[in-house]
Design a protein around this motif. Structure first.
Motif, PDB file in Angstrom:
ATOM      1  N   ASP A 288      -3.489 -23.650  14.057  1.00 36.72           N
ATOM      2  CA  ASP A 288      -3.507 -23.964  12.625  1.00 36.72           C
ATOM      3  C   ASP A 288      -3.781 -25.438  12.368  1.00 36.72           C
ATOM      4  O   ASP A 288      -4.470 -25.800  11.415  1.00 36.72           O
ATOM      5  CB  ASP A 288      -2.172 -23.576  11.982  1.00 36.72           C
ATOM      6  N   ALA A 289      -3.248 -26.304  13.249  1.00 33.22           N
ATOM      7  CA  ALA A 289      -3.415 -27.747  13.062  1.00 33.22           C
ATOM      8  C   ALA A 289      -4.869 -28.175  13.169  1.00 33.22           C
ATOM      9  O   ALA A 289      -5.253 -29.226  12.637  1.00 33.22           O
ATOM     10  CB  ALA A 289      -2.573 -28.504  14.085  1.00 33.22           C
ATOM     11  N   LEU A 290      -5.695 -27.357  13.821  1.00 34.69           N
ATOM     12  CA  LEU A 290      -7.092 -27.722  14.017  1.00 34.69           C
ATOM     13  C   LEU A 290      -8.038 -27.088  12.999  1.00 34.69           C
ATOM     14  O   LEU A 290      -9.228 -27.390  12.989  1.00 34.69           O
ATOM     15  CB  LEU A 290      -7.534 -27.349  15.434  1.00 34.69           C
ATOM     16  N   LYS A 291      -7.510 -26.244  12.153  1.00 31.78           N
ATOM     17  CA  LYS A 291      -8.368 -25.599  11.154  1.00 31.78           C
ATOM     18  C   LYS A 291      -9.050 -26.609  10.218  1.00 31.78           C
ATOM     19  O   LYS A 291     -10.245 -26.465   9.926  1.00 31.78           O
ATOM     20  CB  LYS A 291      -7.569 -24.572  10.359  1.00 31.78           C
ATOM     21  N   PRO A 292      -8.337 -27.642   9.744  1.00 29.66           N
ATOM     22  CA  PRO A 292      -9.019 -28.625   8.896  1.00 29.66           C
ATOM     23  C   PRO A 292     -10.161 -29.334   9.607  1.00 29.66           C
ATOM     24  O   PRO A 292     -11.175 -29.667   8.995  1.00 29.66           O
ATOM     25  CB  PRO A 292      -7.900 -29.612   8.540  1.00 29.66           C
ATOM     26  N   LEU A 293     -10.002 -29.539  10.906  1.00 32.15           N
ATOM     27  CA  LEU A 293     -11.054 -30.187  11.682  1.00 32.15           C
ATOM     28  C   LEU A 293     -12.271 -29.277  11.792  1.00 32.15           C
ATOM     29  O   LEU A 293     -13.415 -29.718  11.638  1.00 32.15           O
ATOM     30  CB  LEU A 293     -10.522 -30.534  13.073  1.00 32.15           C
ATOM     31  N   ALA A 294     -12.036 -27.993  12.051  1.00 31.71           N
ATOM     32  CA  ALA A 294     -13.136 -27.037  12.143  1.00 31.71           C
ATOM     33  C   ALA A 294     -13.873 -26.940  10.812  1.00 31.71           C
ATOM     34  O   ALA A 294     -15.110 -26.938  10.770  1.00 31.71           O
ATOM     35  CB  ALA A 294     -12.604 -25.667  12.562  1.00 31.71           C
ATOM     36  N   THR A 295     -13.125 -26.875   9.736  1.00 37.37           N
ATOM     37  CA  THR A 295     -13.733 -26.775   8.401  1.00 37.37           C
ATOM     38  C   THR A 295     -14.562 -28.004   8.088  1.00 37.37           C
ATOM     39  O   THR A 295     -15.711 -27.911   7.638  1.00 37.37           O
ATOM     40  CB  THR A 295     -12.648 -26.603   7.327  1.00 37.37           C
ATOM     41  N   GLY A 296     -13.991 -29.191   8.323  1.00 38.06           N
ATOM     42  CA  GLY A 296     -14.698 -30.431   8.027  1.00 38.06           C
ATOM     43  C   GLY A 296     -15.932 -30.617   8.883  1.00 38.06           C
ATOM     44  O   GLY A 296     -16.970 -31.086   8.406  1.00 38.06           O
ATOM     45  N   ALA A 297     -15.851 -30.244  10.154  1.00 36.94           N
ATOM     46  CA  ALA A 297     -17.001 -30.373  11.045  1.00 36.94           C
ATOM     47  C   ALA A 297     -18.131 -29.451  10.621  1.00 36.94           C
ATOM     48  O   ALA A 297     -19.305 -29.849  10.621  1.00 36.94           O
ATOM     49  CB  ALA A 297     -16.587 -30.062  12.487  1.00 36.94           C
ATOM     50  N   MET A 298     -17.800 -28.221  10.228  1.00 34.29           N
ATOM     51  CA  MET A 298     -18.827 -27.292   9.797  1.00 34.29           C
ATOM     52  C   MET A 298     -19.499 -27.752   8.507  1.00 34.29           C
ATOM     53  O   MET A 298     -20.723 -27.638   8.354  1.00 34.29           O
ATOM     54  CB  MET A 298     -18.233 -25.891   9.632  1.00 34.29           C
ATOM     55  N   GLU A 299     -18.704 -28.261   7.580  1.00 33.74           N
ATOM     56  CA  GLU A 299     -19.280 -28.760   6.325  1.00 33.74           C
ATOM     57  C   GLU A 299     -20.250 -29.897   6.596  1.00 33.74           C
ATOM     58  O   GLU A 299     -21.306 -29.985   5.969  1.00 33.74           O
ATOM     59  CB  GLU A 299     -18.157 -29.227   5.391  1.00 33.74           C
ATOM     60  N   ALA A 300     -19.905 -30.775   7.514  1.00 33.05           N
ATOM     61  CA  ALA A 300     -20.802 -31.888   7.843  1.00 33.05           C
ATOM     62  C   ALA A 300     -22.066 -31.386   8.530  1.00 33.05           C
ATOM     63  O   ALA A 300     -23.177 -31.858   8.259  1.00 33.05           O
ATOM     64  CB  ALA A 300     -20.071 -32.886   8.727  1.00 33.05           C
ATOM     65  N   LEU A 301     -21.906 -30.411   9.433  1.00 34.52           N
ATOM     66  CA  LEU A 301     -23.074 -29.850  10.118  1.00 34.52           C
ATOM     67  C   LEU A 301     -24.055 -29.228   9.130  1.00 34.52           C
ATOM     68  O   LEU A 301     -25.277 -29.328   9.292  1.00 34.52           O
ATOM     69  CB  LEU A 301     -22.611 -28.798  11.136  1.00 34.52           C
ATOM     70  N   LYS A 302     -23.548 -28.567   8.116  1.00 37.47           N
ATOM     71  CA  LYS A 302     -24.408 -27.907   7.132  1.00 37.47           C
ATOM     72  C   LYS A 302     -25.269 -28.904   6.367  1.00 37.47           C
ATOM     73  O   LYS A 302     -26.342 -28.552   5.853  1.00 37.47           O
ATOM     74  CB  LYS A 302     -23.544 -27.111   6.147  1.00 37.47           C
ATOM     75  N   LYS A 303     -24.836 -30.144   6.289  1.00 35.20           N
ATOM     76  CA  LYS A 303     -25.550 -31.148   5.507  1.00 35.20           C
ATOM     77  C   LYS A 303     -26.593 -31.909   6.320  1.00 35.20           C
ATOM     78  O   LYS A 303     -27.367 -32.700   5.760  1.00 35.20           O
ATOM     79  CB  LYS A 303     -24.555 -32.137   4.907  1.00 35.20           C
ATOM     80  N   LEU A 304     -26.615 -31.669   7.622  1.00 35.39           N
ATOM     81  CA  LEU A 304     -27.615 -32.353   8.445  1.00 35.39           C
ATOM     82  C   LEU A 304     -28.992 -31.748   8.227  1.00 35.39           C
ATOM     83  O   LEU A 304     -29.121 -30.552   7.963  1.00 35.39           O
ATOM     84  CB  LEU A 304     -27.228 -32.236   9.927  1.00 35.39           C
TER      85      LEU A 304
END
Length: 305
Positions: A288-304
Motif C-alpha cells: 500500500d505504501a508504494l501505490k502513490p509511487l506507482a500512480t505518480g510514475a505512471m502519470e508521468a510516463l503518460k506525459k512523455l
C-alpha cells in the motif's frame, strides 16, 4: 545484476576485465595495504579474508581505502571492495575504525579524481559503512548528518557518467552513490528532511545532459526512491509533484523534435527507464505504501512524447 527486491541491501558485483600488465604494475604501487602485494592479497582472498589479529584486521580495513583509486579493477573492486564488504558485514571491524574509515572515504569524495575511480569507489565502500549503522546504530547524530551531507553533495556534483570499460572495469559513480543513499534511506534514524535532500540529489542524476545510461543506472537510482516510499514519509501529493518534473523536457526547453536530437532521445530514454523501474517494482510489490509511487510514475510516463 541481481533483480531488485526489498530484501536487497547492497549493489550487484560484476566480473571485471583483467588490466594490462603495465596498469597492473602501476596499480600495485598505489594499492599495497599493510605492504601486501597483489599476490598476497589474492591469497588472503582465497583464504576467506582470514586475519586473526583484531588490531591488524582493523588496520588492514582502513588501509584498503587507499586502493579506491587503483586503475586495476581486480584490486579496486575484486579485492579491496570485496574485502571491506566482508569484514563490515561480518561485524569484524570496531566502531573506532568504522568512524575513521567513514571520515577517510568522505574525504576521498572531495579529492581530485582525474581517472574517475577513487570517488565512485569511496561512495560504494561508504554504502557498506552506512549499512553497519543501519543494522546496529553506532554513529552519533552529527556523524550521520555529515554522511548524509557528503552523500548528497557528491551525488549532486557528479559529471563523470562513465560506467563500464572492458579494461578498466567500472567507475559507475551514479550507481554507487545511489547504493549509498539507499542504505541511508533504509535507516530509521534518517529523518524526512534528510530524505528530501537525498531525493532531490537523485532527481539531478535521472537524466543528466549529454548522457544516455546503458549500465543500469536508472534501476539503481530507483531503489532508494522505492525504499523512501516504503517508509511512508511522503504523501501521495508529494510523490505526484516530485515525479511530475520528469515528464517535462528539462534543459531541452521543449519536447518538440525530441526524436530528432541526441539530447532529446537521451532524456526520454533515461526518464522512461527510471519511471518504468519505479512503476514496475512499486506495482509488483503490492504494498500500500508504494501505490502513490506507482500512480505518480505512471502519470508521468503518460506525459512523455
Amino acid at each position: 545484476m541481481r533483480k531488485f527486491g526489498f530484501a536487497l541491501t547492497a549493489c550487484a558485483l560484476f566480473n571485471l576485465a583483467q588490466p594490462s600488465a603495465a596498469s597492473a604494475a602501476k596499480s600495485q604501487a598505489h594499492c599495497a595495504p599493510l605492504g601486501k602485494s597483489k599476490v598476497a592479497l589474492q591469497a588472503l582472498k582465497n583464504a576467506g579474508w582470514q586475519i586473526d589479529s583484531d588490531a591488524e584486521r582493523n588496520r588492514f580495513v582502513l588501509a584498503l581505502a587507499d586502493c579506491n583509486g587503483s586503475p586495476d579493477p581486480e584490486l579496486r573492486d575484486g579485492i579491496a571492495f570485496e574485502a571491506t564488504q566482508h569484514y563490515l558485514r561480518k561485524g569484524l571491524v570496531n566502531e573506532a575504525t568504522l568512524a575513521s574509515l567513514s571520515a577517510k572515504l568522505q574525504a576521498q569524495l572531495g579529492e581530485p579524481d582525474k581517472s574517475g575511480f577513487r570517488r565512485p569507489f569511496a561512495a560504494l565502500n561508504l554504502s557498506e559503512v552506512a549499512r553497519t549503522d543501519r543494522i546496529k546504530a553506532w554513529m552519533t547524530a552529527e556523524q550521520r548528518a555529515q554522511l548524509v551531507k557528503a552523500s548528497v553533495d557528491y551525488m549532486r556534483s557528479i559529471t563523470d557518467h562513465r560506467g563500464f570499460d572492458k579494461v578498466a572495469g567500472y567507475r559507475h559513480a551514479v550507481a554507487h552513490t545511489a547504493d549509498l543513499i539507499m542504505q541511508l534511506a533504509l535507516n530509521p534514524a534518517i529523518v524526512k528532511s534528510d530524505l528530501v535532500r537525498m531525493r532531490g540529489a537523485i532527481a539531478l542524476q535521472v537524466a543528466p545532459a549529454g548522457t544516455s545510461y546503458v549500465t543500469g543506472e536508472p534501476e539503481r537510482l530507483a531503489r532508494p526512491i522505492l525504499f523512501m516510499a516504503q517508509r511512508g514519509a511522503f504523501t501521495e501529493v508529494e510523490w505526484g509533484e516530485w515525479l511530475a518534473q520528469f515528464a517535462g523536457p528539462g534543459a531541452l526547453g521543449s519536447w518538440d523534435n525530441a526524436f530528432q536530437s541526441e539530447a532529446g532521445l537521451a532524456r526520454r530514454h533515461n526518464v522512461t527507464a527510471f519511471l518504468s523501474a519505479l512503476y514496475v517494482n512499486a506495482q509488483a510489490s503490492g504494498a500500500d505504501a508504494l501505490k502513490p509511487l506507482a500512480t505518480g510514475a505512471m502519470e508521468a510516463l503518460k506525459k512523455l512524447p
